[in-house]
Design an enzyme around this catalytic site. Structure first.
Site, PDB file in Angstrom:
ATOM      1  N   GLU A  69       6.372  36.496   7.266  1.00  0.00           N
ATOM      2  CA  GLU A  69       5.920  37.861   6.964  1.00  0.00           C
ATOM      3  C   GLU A  69       7.037  38.864   7.238  1.00  0.00           C
ATOM      4  OE1 GLU A  69       4.480  35.540   8.789  1.00  0.00           O
ATOM      5  OE2 GLU A  69       2.351  35.872   9.106  1.00  0.00           O
ATOM      6  N   CYS A 101       2.922  39.330  14.065  1.00  0.00           N
ATOM      7  CA  CYS A 101       3.185  39.644  12.648  1.00  0.00           C
ATOM      8  C   CYS A 101       2.177  40.658  12.142  1.00  0.00           C
ATOM      9  CB  CYS A 101       3.089  38.380  11.793  1.00  0.00           C
ATOM     10  SG  CYS A 101       4.535  37.367  11.978  1.00  0.00           S
ATOM     11  N   ALA A 171       4.758  -1.494   2.216  1.00  0.00           N
ATOM     12  CA  ALA A 171       5.166  -2.034   0.913  1.00  0.00           C
ATOM     13  C   ALA A 171       4.513  -3.401   0.787  1.00  0.00           C
ATOM     14  CB  ALA A 171       6.684  -2.147   0.850  1.00  0.00           C
ATOM     15  N   TRP A 187      13.835  -7.106   0.280  1.00  0.00           N
ATOM     16  CA  TRP A 187      12.971  -5.931   0.177  1.00  0.00           C
ATOM     17  C   TRP A 187      11.838  -6.252  -0.783  1.00  0.00           C
ATOM     18  CZ3 TRP A 187      13.916  -2.604   3.823  1.00  0.00           C
ATOM     19  CH2 TRP A 187      15.210  -2.427   4.294  1.00  0.00           C
ATOM     20  N   THR A 213       7.243  -6.526  14.076  1.00  0.00           N
ATOM     21  CA  THR A 213       8.234  -5.933  13.170  1.00  0.00           C
ATOM     22  C   THR A 213       9.544  -5.658  13.909  1.00  0.00           C
ATOM     23  OG1 THR A 213       6.465  -4.952  11.890  1.00  0.00           O
ATOM     24  CG2 THR A 213       8.637  -3.992  11.603  1.00  0.00           C
ATOM     25  N   LEU A 221      14.936   2.259  12.252  1.00  0.00           N
ATOM     26  CA  LEU A 221      13.862   3.259  12.173  1.00  0.00           C
ATOM     27  C   LEU A 221      14.388   4.698  12.205  1.00  0.00           C
ATOM     28  CD1 LEU A 221      11.111   1.658  14.495  1.00  0.00           C
ATOM     29  CD2 LEU A 221      11.391   1.393  12.024  1.00  0.00           C
ATOM     30  N   ARG A 224      17.012   8.341   7.028  1.00  0.00           N
ATOM     31  CA  ARG A 224      18.266   8.362   6.279  1.00  0.00           C
ATOM     32  C   ARG A 224      18.076   9.077   4.928  1.00  0.00           C
ATOM     33  NH1 ARG A 224      17.948   3.483   8.943  1.00  0.00           N
ATOM     34  NH2 ARG A 224      17.608   2.055   7.209  1.00  0.00           N
ATOM     35  N   GLU A 313       4.634   2.353  10.199  1.00  0.00           N
ATOM     36  CA  GLU A 313       5.263   1.521   9.157  1.00  0.00           C
ATOM     37  C   GLU A 313       4.938   0.046   9.333  1.00  0.00           C
ATOM     38  OE1 GLU A 313       9.313   1.997   8.077  1.00  0.00           O
ATOM     39  OE2 GLU A 313       9.038   4.054   7.393  1.00  0.00           O
ATOM     40  N   VAL A 318      -0.469  -4.141  13.486  1.00  0.00           N
ATOM     41  CA  VAL A 318      -0.556  -2.748  13.934  1.00  0.00           C
ATOM     42  C   VAL A 318      -1.335  -1.898  12.912  1.00  0.00           C
ATOM     43  CG1 VAL A 318       0.896  -0.678  14.106  1.00  0.00           C
ATOM     44  CG2 VAL A 318       1.339  -2.650  15.575  1.00  0.00           C
TER      45      VAL A 318
HETATM   46  N1  LIG Z   1       6.322  -4.734   3.826  1.00  0.00           N
HETATM   47  C1  LIG Z   1       6.199  -3.817   4.766  1.00  0.00           C
HETATM   48  O1  LIG Z   1       5.936  -2.635   4.510  1.00  0.00           O
HETATM   49  C2  LIG Z   1       6.389  -4.226   6.187  1.00  0.00           C
HETATM   50  C3  LIG Z   1       6.359  -3.246   7.201  1.00  0.00           C
HETATM   51  C4  LIG Z   1       6.486  -3.643   8.506  1.00  0.00           C
HETATM   52  C5  LIG Z   1       6.647  -4.988   8.800  1.00  0.00           C
HETATM   53  N2  LIG Z   1       6.684  -5.895   7.807  1.00  0.00           N
HETATM   54  C6  LIG Z   1       6.793  -7.313   8.125  1.00  0.00           C
HETATM   55  O2  LIG Z   1       5.641  -7.646   8.862  1.00  0.00           O
HETATM   56  C7  LIG Z   1       5.954  -8.676   9.788  1.00  0.00           C
HETATM   57  C8  LIG Z   1       5.476  -8.260  11.158  1.00  0.00           C
HETATM   58  O3  LIG Z   1       4.142  -7.880  11.105  1.00  0.00           O
HETATM   59  P1  LIG Z   1       3.093  -8.415  12.152  1.00  0.00           P
HETATM   60  O4  LIG Z   1       1.772  -8.042  11.639  1.00  0.00           O
HETATM   61  O5  LIG Z   1       3.380  -9.830  12.437  1.00  0.00           O
HETATM   62  O6  LIG Z   1       3.466  -7.635  13.471  1.00  0.00           O
HETATM   63  P2  LIG Z   1       3.393  -6.099  13.914  1.00  0.00           P
HETATM   64  O7  LIG Z   1       2.155  -5.476  13.420  1.00  0.00           O
HETATM   65  O8  LIG Z   1       4.674  -5.441  13.610  1.00  0.00           O
HETATM   66  O9  LIG Z   1       3.328  -6.259  15.463  1.00  0.00           O
HETATM   67  C9  LIG Z   1       2.206  -6.813  16.040  1.00  0.00           C
HETATM   68  C10 LIG Z   1       2.415  -6.996  17.517  1.00  0.00           C
HETATM   69  O10 LIG Z   1       2.537  -5.725  18.148  1.00  0.00           O
HETATM   70  C11 LIG Z   1       2.049  -5.804  19.466  1.00  0.00           C
HETATM   71  N3  LIG Z   1       1.081  -4.747  19.751  1.00  0.00           N
HETATM   72  C12 LIG Z   1       1.098  -3.901  20.783  1.00  0.00           C
HETATM   73  N4  LIG Z   1       0.132  -3.016  20.727  1.00  0.00           N
HETATM   74  C13 LIG Z   1      -0.550  -3.275  19.631  1.00  0.00           C
HETATM   75  C14 LIG Z   1      -1.679  -2.688  19.050  1.00  0.00           C
HETATM   76  N5  LIG Z   1      -2.294  -1.606  19.539  1.00  0.00           N
HETATM   77  N6  LIG Z   1      -2.151  -3.245  17.936  1.00  0.00           N
HETATM   78  C15 LIG Z   1      -1.533  -4.271  17.387  1.00  0.00           C
HETATM   79  N7  LIG Z   1      -0.447  -4.879  17.901  1.00  0.00           N
HETATM   80  C16 LIG Z   1       0.045  -4.364  19.008  1.00  0.00           C
HETATM   81  C17 LIG Z   1       1.430  -7.182  19.584  1.00  0.00           C
HETATM   82  O11 LIG Z   1       2.420  -7.965  20.213  1.00  0.00           O
HETATM   83  P3  LIG Z   1       2.035  -8.979  21.356  1.00  0.00           P
HETATM   84  O12 LIG Z   1       0.950  -9.813  20.767  1.00  0.00           O
HETATM   85  O13 LIG Z   1       3.288  -9.679  21.596  1.00  0.00           O
HETATM   86  O14 LIG Z   1       1.594  -8.149  22.459  1.00  0.00           O
HETATM   87  C18 LIG Z   1       1.247  -7.639  18.177  1.00  0.00           C
HETATM   88  O15 LIG Z   1       1.297  -9.034  18.052  1.00  0.00           O
HETATM   89  C19 LIG Z   1       7.438  -8.862   9.714  1.00  0.00           C
HETATM   90  O16 LIG Z   1       7.699 -10.020   8.965  1.00  0.00           O
HETATM   91  C20 LIG Z   1       7.942  -7.659   8.989  1.00  0.00           C
HETATM   92  O17 LIG Z   1       9.085  -7.959   8.230  1.00  0.00           O
HETATM   93  C21 LIG Z   1       6.567  -5.557   6.513  1.00  0.00           C
END
Ligand SMILES: NC(=O)c1ccc[n+]([C@@H]2O[C@H](COP(=O)([O-])OP(=O)(O)OC[C@H]3O[C@@H](n4cnc5c(N)ncnc54)[C@H](OP(=O)(O)O)[C@@H]3O)[C@@H](O)[C@H]2O)c1
Length: 389
Positions: A69, A101, A171, A187, A213, A221, A224, A313, A318
């Site tokens: 403003e 303002c 993705a 990717w 991940t 992370l 960029r 992500e 998660v």
């Molecule tokens: N295409 C895409 O967009 C994309 C994005 C991200 C990742 N990725 C791929 O996804 C794969 C990993 O995914 P993921 O599902 O195996 O693992 P994730 O979701 O990245 O991680 C899960 C781990 O996080 C920990 N954790 C802590 N607090 C948590 C909560 N509140 N909720 C859930 N988990 C929690 C746990 O570890 P603990 O059990 O050890 O405690 C759980 O096993 C990789 O291969 C990666 O390359 C792809």
């Protein structure tokens, strides 16, 4: 291909076309502050004379301090008496980093103020409009309210809940996978989608991934996008067992940009010297009995740190945790024309899920956009019935 199902709200009261046109300009100006206003709101202002000619414009950037403003009034100079001011959010009536303002608008002789919505900031809420009305200024509220809500969705959500606005981005392949059975995900989506992902990082205060991940991808992370940002992107890992390695890219760059790791207290994490090692590298380890499993508590902690927006992500575990908790405010999926296959390959959203299709999380206000050979689907989770109780 662009399909938008965004309902356009009509201004309250008499719909006046010039109001919409000028408010659209105020919103456009406000958007120029993206990436540079947090923890404040995006605000744009247009001053229009009695012949409906624009005589002043301004938008807010946190580090420039001065409000939209004030900048617009300054540009309008001595011609503001009897003019109309279009402001994309309720003007503030309190002394913050700048004087109110509302004082400036009143002193300039503004006759009419048009604003889409109230500012839910308790310091401002309703008080700005009340101050202007008490000075005899006509105040019209509601023009392009929906668009104004969407533009400031992060700030407004944070002000209303004290927690960051959560945007889930993934993705995925045609068969709903986010990686191969070995964890390889680079990717899935093409360059255009990846550039847009950096734009989403740019628009966020923080980014979060799970331990899976962080371990498999060893990501940086960082934002960029190349665009100037005010606050450094805070990087967060949910890592109950504290698997984040000291030689990971995150730990090695923790002095350049903050890294927060939510871990547990009863696990090997607390017993080992892993905490000390990570902390010595500049990583902040937040340990409690929930170990990051309680998504609501994680968000409350981030809210206490004034983090207004969080880009989640993945990975799938998660993503499932956030969806099961009802804590996703917006979702963007890039769907790539690729089939990964494999029962063991991680799916986009794990978690508990639901039993009946009727309980599936549906998106509203869906936008479907072609991004190279990928398709982006962005929308807002419809509130489930149980959330409304
Ligand atoms: N295409 C895409 O967009 C994309 C994005 C991200 C990742 N990725 C791929 O996804 C794969 C990993 O995914 P993921 O599902 O195996 O693992 P994730 O979701 O990245 O991680 C899960 C781990 O996080 C920990 N954790 C802590 N607090 C948590 C909560 N509140 N909720 C859930 N988990 C929690 C746990 O570890 P603990 O059990 O050890 O405690 C759980 O096993 C990789 O291969 C990666 O390359 C792809």
């Amino acid at each position: 291909m662009q399909q938008t199902a965004t309902p356009v709200s009509e201004p309250l009261g008499e719909p006046r076309d010039p109001d919409r046109r000028m408010m659209a300009r105020a919103l456009e100006l406000a958007a120029a502050g993206v990436g540079q206003v947090s923890p404040g709101p995006l605000v744009g202002c247009v001053i229009v004379d009695d012949r409906e000619k624009i005589i002043g414009e301004g938008f807010y950037i946190f580090d420039r301090v001065r409000h939209a403003e004030t900048l617009a009034l300054e540009q309008a100079g001595s011609n503001t008496c009897g003019a109309t001011a279009y402001v994309s959010l309720e003007p503030h009536a309190h002394h913050g980093r700048t004087p109110p303002c509302t004082n400036a608008l009143i002193a300039a002789g503004i006759k009419r103020i048009v604003a889409p919505i109230e500012d839910p900031n308790p310091e401002v809420s309703g008080k700005g409009f009340a101050h202007l009305r008490s000075a005899g200024i006509e105040v019209s509220v509601g023009s392009m309210a929906h668009e104004a809500e969407r533009l400031n969705e992060k700030y407004l959500h944070f002000m209303r809940t004290g927690r960051p606005f959560v945007h889930l981005k993934l993705a995925v392949s045609l068969d709903g996978k986010i990686a191969t059975r070995t964890g390889d995900s680079r990717w899935i989506a093409g360059e255009e989608a990846r550039a847009l992902s950096h734009r989403l990082r740019y628009e966020s205060d923080a980014i979060l991934v799970g331990a899976g991940t962080a371990t498999v991808d060893d990501p940086l992370l960082t934002d960029r996008s190349g665009a100037p940002r005010r606050r450094v992107l805070v990087r967060i890992v949910l890592d109950e067992r504290l698997q984040t390695a000291a030689d990971s890219q995150l730990a090695r760059t923790a002095r350049d940009a903050p890294v927060l790791v939510f871990s547990g207290t009863s696990s090997a994490a607390a017993a080992s010297d892993a905490v000390d090692t990570l902390q010595a590298l500049g990583v902040e380890v937040i340990a409690d009995e929930t170990g990051g499993r309680d998504v609501f508590r994680v968000l409350e902690e981030l809210g206490r740190r004034s983090i207004q927006s969080l880009l989640v992500e993945g990975g799938g575990v998660v993503a499932g945790a956030f969806i099961d908790a009802g804590m996703v405010d917006k979702a963007t999926f890039f769907i790539a024309p690729v089939i990964i296959g494999g029962r063991e390959a991680p799916t986009a959203v794990a978690g508990v899920g639901i039993e009946k299709m009727a309980d599936a999380l549906r998106l509203d206000e869906v936008e479907i956009t072609q991004r190279g050979s990928d398709v982006e689907i962005t929308g807002y989770p419809r509130r489930r019935m149980k959330d409304e109780g």
